[in-house]
Design an enzyme around this catalytic site. Structure first.
Site, PDB file in Angstrom:
ATOM      1  N   CYS A  23      24.290   2.037  17.437  1.00 27.10           N
ATOM      2  CA  CYS A  23      23.323   2.846  18.183  1.00 27.10           C
ATOM      3  C   CYS A  23      23.973   3.512  19.398  1.00 27.10           C
ATOM      4  O   CYS A  23      24.801   4.399  19.225  1.00 27.10           O
ATOM      5  CB  CYS A  23      22.114   1.990  18.539  1.00 27.10           C
ATOM      6  SG  CYS A  23      20.648   2.979  18.809  1.00 27.10           S
ATOM      7  N   HIS A  52      20.263  -1.216  14.541  1.00 24.69           N
ATOM      8  CA  HIS A  52      20.615  -2.450  15.257  1.00 24.69           C
ATOM      9  C   HIS A  52      20.742  -3.612  14.274  1.00 24.69           C
ATOM     10  O   HIS A  52      19.789  -4.371  14.099  1.00 24.69           O
ATOM     11  CB  HIS A  52      19.520  -2.794  16.278  1.00 24.69           C
ATOM     12  CG  HIS A  52      19.561  -1.979  17.525  1.00 24.69           C
ATOM     13  ND1 HIS A  52      20.109  -2.437  18.704  1.00 24.69           N
ATOM     14  CD2 HIS A  52      19.120  -0.725  17.776  1.00 24.69           C
ATOM     15  CE1 HIS A  52      20.010  -1.506  19.628  1.00 24.69           C
ATOM     16  NE2 HIS A  52      19.411  -0.450  19.101  1.00 24.69           N
ATOM     17  N   GLU A 110      22.041  -6.370  14.620  1.00 24.68           N
ATOM     18  CA  GLU A 110      21.971  -7.680  15.283  1.00 24.68           C
ATOM     19  C   GLU A 110      20.531  -8.165  15.454  1.00 24.68           C
ATOM     20  O   GLU A 110      20.302  -9.298  15.845  1.00 24.68           O
ATOM     21  CB  GLU A 110      22.689  -7.619  16.646  1.00 24.68           C
ATOM     22  CG  GLU A 110      21.944  -6.954  17.793  1.00 24.68           C
ATOM     23  CD  GLU A 110      21.878  -5.421  17.713  1.00 24.68           C
ATOM     24  OE1 GLU A 110      22.327  -4.836  16.704  1.00 24.68           O
ATOM     25  OE2 GLU A 110      21.343  -4.825  18.653  1.00 24.68           O
TER      26      GLU A 110
HETATM   27  N1  GLN Z   1      19.063   6.589  22.712  1.00 20.77           N
HETATM   28  C1  GLN Z   1      20.087   5.710  23.178  1.00 20.77           C
HETATM   29  C2  GLN Z   1      21.306   6.478  23.640  1.00 20.77           C
HETATM   30  O1  GLN Z   1      21.509   7.597  23.294  1.00 20.77           O
HETATM   31  C3  GLN Z   1      20.473   4.727  22.108  1.00 20.77           C
HETATM   32  C4  GLN Z   1      19.348   3.772  21.834  1.00 20.77           C
HETATM   33  C5  GLN Z   1      19.791   2.446  21.364  1.00 20.77           C
HETATM   34  O2  GLN Z   1      20.943   2.036  21.525  1.00 20.77           O
HETATM   35  N2  GLN Z   1      18.867   1.714  20.832  1.00 20.77           N
HETATM   36  O3  GLN Z   1      22.084   5.915  24.376  1.00 20.77           O
END
Ligand code: GLN
Length: 195
Positions: free
Chosen positions: A79, A170, A172
């Site tokens: 992410c 995610h 995890e």
């Molecule tokens: N939107 C976040 C970003 O761009 C990422 C979101 C997340 O890690 N769940 O940093």
């Protein structure tokens, strides 16, 4: 003993450690650049990429992280960690670590779908995994040396280039460790060639 570090500046750190330990491996929270020398692979967790970048600069991590990648040690960005790893971000002049040839769009699934779960087929994993997306990015464009590992609604959400693995979700946050095991395999492969 294989040791996996989780960059511990911001974001979803604890959950990764639990998953690492559930596989019988050692997990450590990396808070100082020197600790990068103690680990076989590094996870860049989810969280907020802009906040994480600020802390990376503040704690002198930018060059040490790039060096870690230069010696081909495996890195797994989830992410926000994928946003950090990318070499291009849609609508921005800036990028962060530039260690994988992908163009990433942040918060790309729109407000209506702020967070959601989806069953995802992953290349190399036999049955679908439940993937948790939270203000997730996706990969708008992947370079020719990038292997696409998963797509959701035609958008690339997991990929690998050499020693760098990324996903928009995610892994995890569920009890399924199969995606993490892809990364563990990359680390084992690295250790084979590094001896
Ligand atoms: N939107 C976040 C970003 O761009 C990422 C979101 C997340 O890690 N769940 O940093």
């Amino acid at each position: 003993m294989t040791t996996i570090g989780v960059l511990g500046l911001q974001g979803a750190v604890e959950e990764h450690l639990k998953q690492i330990e559930s596989l019988g491996l050692q997990g450590i929270v990396v808070k100082k650049p020197e600790q990068l020398e103690e680990i076989d692979g590094l996870i860049l967790p989810g969280g907020e990429s802009t906040a994480m970048r600020r802390l990376i600069d503040q704690y002198g991590f930018l060059e040490p992280l790039k060096q870690f990648s230069d010696i081909k040690k495996p890195i797994f960005g989830t992410c926000a960690g994928m946003v950090l790893a990318a070499n291009k971000l849609v609508g921005s002049e800036d990028s962060h670590l530039n260690i994988i040839d992908i163009t990433v769009k942040r918060n790309a699934f729109g407000r209506q779908r702020d967070s959601f779960e989806a069953e995802l087929d992953i290349y190399g994993i036999e049955t679908p995994i439940t993937a948790v997306f939270i203000r997730a990015p996706y990969i708008e464009k992947a370079g020719e040396n990038v292997e696409v590992l998963a797509k959701l609604e035609e958008k690339i959400v997991a990929a690998r280039q050499e020693h760098i693995l990324v996903c928009a979700f995610h892994p995890e946050l569920t009890a399924d460790t199969r995606f993490l095991q892809l990364f563990v395999q990359m680390i084992e492969d690295y250790k084979q060639i590094a001896v």
